[in-house]
Design a protein around this motif. Structure first.
Motif, short mmCIF file in Angstrom:
data_model
loop_
_atom_site.label_atom_id
_atom_site.label_comp_id
_atom_site.label_asym_id
_atom_site.label_seq_id
_atom_site.Cartn_x
_atom_site.Cartn_y
_atom_site.Cartn_z
N ASP A 1 11.02 30.83 65.86
CA ASP A 1 10.20 30.33 64.30
C ASP A 1 11.35 30.13 63.41
O ASP A 1 11.31 30.09 62.07
N GLN A 2 12.31 29.71 63.44
CA GLN A 2 13.44 29.38 63.05
C GLN A 2 13.23 28.32 61.47
O GLN A 2 12.95 27.17 62.87
N PRO A 3 12.87 28.16 61.02
CA PRO A 3 12.97 27.65 59.84
C PRO A 3 13.39 26.47 60.03
O PRO A 3 13.79 24.86 59.94
N GLN A 4 14.89 26.75 60.08
CA GLN A 4 16.21 25.64 59.80
C GLN A 4 16.18 24.21 61.07
O GLN A 4 16.13 23.03 61.18
N VAL A 5 14.82 24.45 61.89
CA VAL A 5 14.99 23.67 63.03
C VAL A 5 13.71 22.66 62.85
O VAL A 5 14.14 21.31 63.19
N THR A 6 13.13 22.42 61.89
CA THR A 6 12.11 21.73 61.34
C THR A 6 13.17 21.18 60.76
O THR A 6 12.14 20.44 59.26
N ASP A 7 13.64 21.76 58.71
CA ASP A 7 13.83 21.60 58.04
C ASP A 7 14.95 20.90 57.77
O ASP A 7 15.18 20.74 56.72
N ALA A 8 16.40 21.25 58.19
CA ALA A 8 17.07 21.05 58.39
C ALA A 8 17.08 19.11 58.54
O ALA A 8 16.12 18.67 58.51
N SER A 9 17.73 17.89 57.70
CA SER A 9 18.00 16.69 57.74
C SER A 9 18.15 17.05 59.14
O SER A 9 17.08 15.75 60.10
N ALA A 10 19.24 17.13 59.74
CA ALA A 10 18.97 16.76 61.41
C ALA A 10 19.52 17.55 62.44
O ALA A 10 20.06 18.62 61.99
N LEU A 11 18.84 17.76 63.35
CA LEU A 11 18.92 18.94 64.72
C LEU A 11 19.33 18.14 65.31
O LEU A 11 18.94 17.27 66.35
N LEU A 12 21.12 19.02 66.09
CA LEU A 12 21.52 18.37 67.04
C LEU A 12 21.24 18.77 68.22
O LEU A 12 21.78 20.40 67.84
N VAL A 13 21.34 18.77 69.25
CA VAL A 13 20.94 19.82 70.70
C VAL A 13 22.84 18.79 71.38
O VAL A 13 22.51 17.79 71.65
#
Length: 203
Positions: free
Chosen positions: A68-80
């Motif tokens: 449930d780490q918020p940076q996954v949804t709240d960051a402008s870009a999520l790169l895998v």
């Protein structure tokens, strides 16, 4: 673009709280990924794969299996960042398409000789390649005024299912990029040089 790499390194911290309302211009992400695609890979096999997660629902599902780490949804870009473990054998001549035929033939043979039957080497190479790319992504993003967070706190298998990870790929890490909404943790401190840098041998 003039980049002050030293300043970016000194100020870079893992940001945990991002401004969820911020939208990164496509041109900025293109710039960041354009640099990442030019990072070194052994034999130029370019075995990193950058999955940009833009679907809000998918990001919520990933967050659910990422503590449930918020940076996954709240960051402008999520790169895998993923490694194509079998990149070495997938039309390897394309990695040397701009070289003379003699060079291309030599490199294709060398690639096959080095990787075939060496599964651990194939995997290790992917980890190294993605690690170098991740460092470049974070430093460039920081130099452009963004905050970043490298992440491995998630269920790798569950994320693999969510993103339909090919069977010959491995997830290496996430990199979240955006605008910080709160100050990161203060620096934990740098270990003494004598504990990190050695000459010739360890003892």
């Amino acid at each position: 673009m003039d980049l002050d790499v030293a300043a970016s390194i000194r100020k870079r911290r893992a940001t945990k709280v991002f401004d969820a309302a911020h939208r990164m211009p496509d041109a900025d992400l293109d710039t960041i990924l354009g640099l990442a695609r030019r990072m070194p890979t052994a034999f130029n096999i370019q075995n990193w794969r950058f999955l940009v997660v833009t679907d809000p629902d998918l990001r919520r599902q990933i967050r659910a299996v990422a503590w449930d780490q918020p940076q996954v949804t709240d960051a402008s870009a999520l790169l895998v960042l993923c490694a194509d473990i079998r990149a070495w054998e997938k039309a390897p001549e394309r990695y040397w398409a701009n070289a003379d035929q003699s060079v291309r033939d030599f490199m294709v043979g060398a690639i096959d000789q080095y990787y075939r039957g060496r599964e651990q080497v194939q995997r290790d190479e992917g980890m190294r390649s993605c690690g170098m790319a991740a460092g470049a992504i974070m430093l460039l993003a920081e130099s452009m005024g963004y905050a970043t967070c490298p992440m491995d706190g998630f269920d790798f298998a569950a994320v693999g299912e969510l993103i339909r990870l090919p069977s010959d790929h491995e997830i290496v890490m996430f990199v979240a990029i955006g605008k910080a909404a709160a100050a990161p943790y203060p620096p934990g401190g740098i270990m003494p040089e004598k504990d990190i840098i050695f000459a010739n041998r360890f003892s």
